[in-house]
Design an enzyme around this catalytic site. Sequence first.
Site, short mmCIF file in Angstrom:
data_model
loop_
_atom_site.label_atom_id
_atom_site.label_comp_id
_atom_site.label_asym_id
_atom_site.label_seq_id
_atom_site.Cartn_x
_atom_site.Cartn_y
_atom_site.Cartn_z
N HIS A 184 0.84 -1.21 0.00
CA HIS A 184 0.00 0.00 0.00
C HIS A 184 0.88 1.26 0.00
CE1 HIS A 184 -2.72 2.91 2.42
NE2 HIS A 184 -3.05 2.97 1.14
CA CA Z 1 0.46 -0.32 -4.30
#
Ligand code: CA
Length: 396
Positions: A184
């Site tokens: 992320h």
């Molecule tokens: Ca990513």
Amino acid sequence: ELGITTPKGYDVSFHYNPEMERHHFGQTHPMKPWRLTLTKGLVTAYGMHYTMKNYTARAATYDELTSFHTSDYVDFLATVAPQPTPLDLDGTNSDLKFNLGGSDCPLFEGLYNYCSLSGGASLDAARKLCTKQSDIAIAWGGGLHHAKRSEASGFCYVNDIVIAILQLLRVHKRVLYIDIDVHHGDGVEEAFFSTDRVMTVSFHKYDPMNFFPGTGALEDNGPKSEHNPGAHHAINVPLNDGITDEQYKWLFENVISRCVEKFKPEAIVLQCGADSLAGDRLGKFNLLVQGHGSCVEYCKGLGLPMIIVGGGGYTPKNVARAWAYETAIATNNQSNVAATAEIPLHTPYRKNFEYDSVLLPSIEQILGDARQNRNTQKRLQEIIQHVTEQLRFVSA
Ligand code: CA
Ligand code: ZLM
Ligand code: ZN
């Protein structure tokens, strides 16, 4: 030479500094800066350097680094002494200053130089876009998306992406940030939580208890406080292990086309972390170089000024394959790469390439057997549905 003609197309610049490869995080640390050398070697072997402008990236200055980071943090980075890799392998040592010196973010020799070079390359790329000297600017040494304003995180010390986007915002009204690293893009997302001039979109493996950094749920779209213009401008695409080229390309195009339609960006920053490839040491997707590259192809097709940065990628030969292939897409050298499916003999790094030395190995060549795909089509539909609903709150 391969008889490469300069293809008509975009003005592309390549920002690289060979000094970066001299830095080592430590013997068995997954992050290997020499993957950048391997990438540059392949790019050169295919003759792509003739079809773009090549710049030796300079180091970002103190003032440039503090355009995002606090001076306390940058001062510490600049002066802290190198330390041997700690024995504390679980990295749970919470009394680390600025989260530095654990096993993820060790204090190695030349750390400040390494950080400044990564930042300098991405910032040079941004400046070329601002002055319209480049349509696409490539900085494979950047992409360090976890670094926070006053904290190192996940192999990232300086957030070159945030620094580059801040530069782009001087000239461009709205910037779309897209992140295909398997992790992320939390640092970039957080940095722009309170503005509607940057939309961040991250595709990543999401398994909060077992996979770093644990953030980036589908429903996390930026703090929804009453007067936050940045609400709804963080898009997250949480995925499971084993996603295939076909699914990823479909999802990517569905999500990004909707974001572009509503947000109407004036520039794009694409983080191409190569740990989303099959066979990565940390990532467990089934993406081939072609599937990963199809994201670059799609973004290029949008016809907007674009910065391409690197990021993760822990099986160096596969990182080099992907980033060389993606450099070929940017420079319109794709046909040369396809026609020369065998890696050109004169690359000095040929010994690093297994799988019969092809540029585009198959899933069988990489893994023997594909990993089980834990992404259902139903779930991917739900993701598109949710993103579409979020985008109702977004306008240009
Ligand atoms: Ca990513
Ligand atoms: N331990 N050595 C992605 C950043 C991922 C945090 C669990 C460290 C490793 C990993 C380091 C040699 C990007 C976590 C992991 C063991 C606390 C992560 C040093 C192996 C080694 O062999 C290793 C002694 C090390 C680190 C594995 N760390 C794998 N995953 C993540 C950070 C960065 O790709 O997104 C962008 C560049 N850290 O899971 C622990 C919780 C530290
Ligand atoms: Zn990553």
